[in-house]
Design an enzyme around this catalytic site. Structure first.
Site, PDB file in Angstrom:
ATOM      1  N   HIS A 193     -43.548 -31.079  15.511  1.00 49.90           N
ATOM      2  CA  HIS A 193     -44.616 -30.065  15.467  1.00 49.90           C
ATOM      3  C   HIS A 193     -45.477 -30.348  14.246  1.00 49.90           C
ATOM      4  O   HIS A 193     -44.971 -30.418  13.119  1.00 49.90           O
ATOM      5  CB  HIS A 193     -44.003 -28.662  15.367  1.00 49.90           C
ATOM      6  N   PHE A 215     -48.823 -24.100  -0.706  1.00 48.10           N
ATOM      7  CA  PHE A 215     -48.090 -23.808   0.530  1.00 48.10           C
ATOM      8  C   PHE A 215     -46.588 -23.872   0.284  1.00 48.10           C
ATOM      9  O   PHE A 215     -45.827 -23.023   0.760  1.00 48.10           O
ATOM     10  CB  PHE A 215     -48.464 -24.823   1.623  1.00 48.10           C
ATOM     11  N   GLN A 263     -40.362 -24.903   8.722  1.00 51.60           N
ATOM     12  CA  GLN A 263     -41.406 -25.091   7.738  1.00 51.60           C
ATOM     13  C   GLN A 263     -41.407 -26.564   7.337  1.00 51.60           C
ATOM     14  O   GLN A 263     -40.431 -27.280   7.584  1.00 51.60           O
ATOM     15  CB  GLN A 263     -41.149 -24.206   6.513  1.00 51.60           C
ATOM     16  N   ALA A 308     -38.241 -10.461  12.155  1.00 53.42           N
ATOM     17  CA  ALA A 308     -38.594 -11.326  13.277  1.00 53.42           C
ATOM     18  C   ALA A 308     -37.611 -11.198  14.436  1.00 53.42           C
ATOM     19  O   ALA A 308     -38.015 -11.262  15.605  1.00 53.42           O
ATOM     20  CB  ALA A 308     -38.666 -12.774  12.805  1.00 53.42           C
ATOM     21  N   ARG A 352     -57.464 -30.401  11.447  1.00 54.23           N
ATOM     22  CA  ARG A 352     -57.967 -31.768  11.394  1.00 54.23           C
ATOM     23  C   ARG A 352     -57.082 -32.621  12.274  1.00 54.23           C
ATOM     24  O   ARG A 352     -55.867 -32.468  12.273  1.00 54.23           O
ATOM     25  CB  ARG A 352     -57.960 -32.285   9.961  1.00 54.23           C
ATOM     26  N   ASP A 386     -46.173 -12.602   6.262  1.00 56.35           N
ATOM     27  CA  ASP A 386     -46.308 -12.391   4.818  1.00 56.35           C
ATOM     28  C   ASP A 386     -47.069 -11.093   4.541  1.00 56.35           C
ATOM     29  O   ASP A 386     -47.971 -10.730   5.296  1.00 56.35           O
ATOM     30  CB  ASP A 386     -47.066 -13.558   4.178  1.00 56.35           C
ATOM     31  N   TYR A 445     -36.140 -22.497   8.012  1.00 54.50           N
ATOM     32  CA  TYR A 445     -36.432 -22.949   6.648  1.00 54.50           C
ATOM     33  C   TYR A 445     -35.369 -23.929   6.170  1.00 54.50           C
ATOM     34  O   TYR A 445     -34.318 -23.522   5.674  1.00 54.50           O
ATOM     35  CB  TYR A 445     -36.514 -21.738   5.708  1.00 54.50           C
ATOM     36  N   GLN A 473     -53.187 -28.310  -2.837  1.00 51.01           N
ATOM     37  CA  GLN A 473     -53.121 -27.313  -1.768  1.00 51.01           C
ATOM     38  C   GLN A 473     -51.704 -27.229  -1.202  1.00 51.01           C
ATOM     39  O   GLN A 473     -51.177 -26.136  -0.964  1.00 51.01           O
ATOM     40  CB  GLN A 473     -54.102 -27.687  -0.654  1.00 51.01           C
ATOM     41  N   HIS A 505     -35.505 -19.892   2.911  1.00 52.22           N
ATOM     42  CA  HIS A 505     -36.646 -19.001   2.656  1.00 52.22           C
ATOM     43  C   HIS A 505     -36.574 -18.481   1.224  1.00 52.22           C
ATOM     44  O   HIS A 505     -35.499 -18.096   0.739  1.00 52.22           O
ATOM     45  CB  HIS A 505     -36.608 -17.830   3.642  1.00 52.22           C
TER      46      HIS A 505
END
Length: 314
Positions: free
Chosen positions: A284, A234, A194, A143, A290, A125, A163, A230, A167
């Site tokens: 994944h 994202f 993602q 990429a 956390r 980004d 994505y 949050q 994207h």
């Protein structure tokens, strides 16, 4: 309509007829993503999370990389420590942003010398939010070019991004798939998606990818949500859709963190179970440094911690 094998249909029936997480085979493989810590306290929290998750025998763990290389040194230090102290394969994120090919080669060779054999190669980004990506005049354009460049430097294992809901900057879903295919053609080992909140979004994406001639591994990226505000930020950055029911589900839980954790684990685990019923065996997890939610979901999927690896990570 998605084509499924007889064994997958049997698994789907079992998921409906038996308790949802009863006696799963434990045949799933997992990986975890972390971000480099900014403070000593964050370092302590990160390492506690790593120590909790390493006994689940992840295929690898990855460490993110800030826009414009803003966390370059911290990323390198974290990856090197994981590689040297845990015995788990560590992957370093690397982007094209504000870096020449010479700089990227120096970074990649430093990783190789530190024993890191896996790179998560991303376009990245822009450093300033809301601006368009502009390649470095002496750098890689995207990429796919970065993957090809890394492969020319050393025989890295390379993961790239995918994505499922397209994207945000892509001209079309088809062009987004063309971009993903270019990354595989350049030498990518696998793609990690993602996050998404609908198993159907992942399965439909995999079907479209296969139809476009992509036969590489596409691993679903899982984000256990405990903070909807949050997550909404994202999602806006990566084109993921947050279903209205999820917003409603977390209403009234702002002052109840333990209940919020339970709800978050339940919703994410249910989606993983549905992916598992559809034949998925690789997951994944975006941990946000956390361990609790990811550990709980992995346990529900039948994975069990190996105590000997806990001692190794300590």
């Amino acid at each position: 309509m998605r084509t499924v094998s007889l064994s997958k249909l049997e698994e789907a029936r079992r998921a409906l007829d038996a308790p949802l997480f009863a006696d799963l085979a434990g045949d799933a493989s997992v990986s975890f993503e972390f971000f480099p810590p900014k403070t000593a306290k964050m370092e302590e929290s990160l390492w506690a999370a790593i120590q909790t998750l390493v006994p689940l025998s992840p295929r690898f763990v990855s460490v993110t990389y800030g826009a414009g290389g803003s966390t370059r040194e911290r990323t390198h230090a974290t990856v090197a420590r994981i590689a040297s102290e845990t015995g788990v394969a560590a992957a370093a994120h690397l982007t094209c942003v504000d870096a020449s090919k010479v700089e990227i080669e120096e970074i990649a060779r430093a990783y190789w010398d530190a024993g890191v054999r896996h790179i998560v190669a991303l376009r990245g980004d822009p450093p300033v939010a809301g601006t368009k990506f502009a390649p470095h005049p002496e750098g890689y354009r995207n990429a796919a070019d970065l993957v090809a460049g890394l492969k020319a430097i050393a025989p890295f294992e390379i993961s790239v991004a995918a994505y499922p809901e397209t994207h945000p900057e892509a001209v079309s879903a088809a062009s987004d798939l063309d971009n993903l295919k270019a990354k595989f053609d350049a030498g990518a080992t696998r793609a990690i998606t993602q996050f998404f909140f609908s198993p159907e979004a992942y399965f439909r994406f995999c079907d479209r990818a296969a139809a476009a001639g992509i036969d590489g591994e596409i691993v679903p990226g899982i984000l256990p949500v405990s903070n909807v505000a949050q997550t909404r930020k994202f999602a806006a950055m990566c084109g993921a859709e947050i279903p209205a029911w999820m917003d409603r589900l977390f209403e009234g839980l702002d002052d109840h963190p333990a209940a919020r954790q339970l709800v978050a684990a339940t919703t994410a685990a249910e989606m993983c179970r549905r992916l598992y019923a559809g034949g998925v065996r690789q997951f994944h997890f975006y941990t946000l440094n956390r361990a609790e939610l990811s550990f709980a979901i992995c346990h529900l999927l039948g994975l069990r911690a190996d105590a000997s690896k806990l001692e190794q990570a300590a």
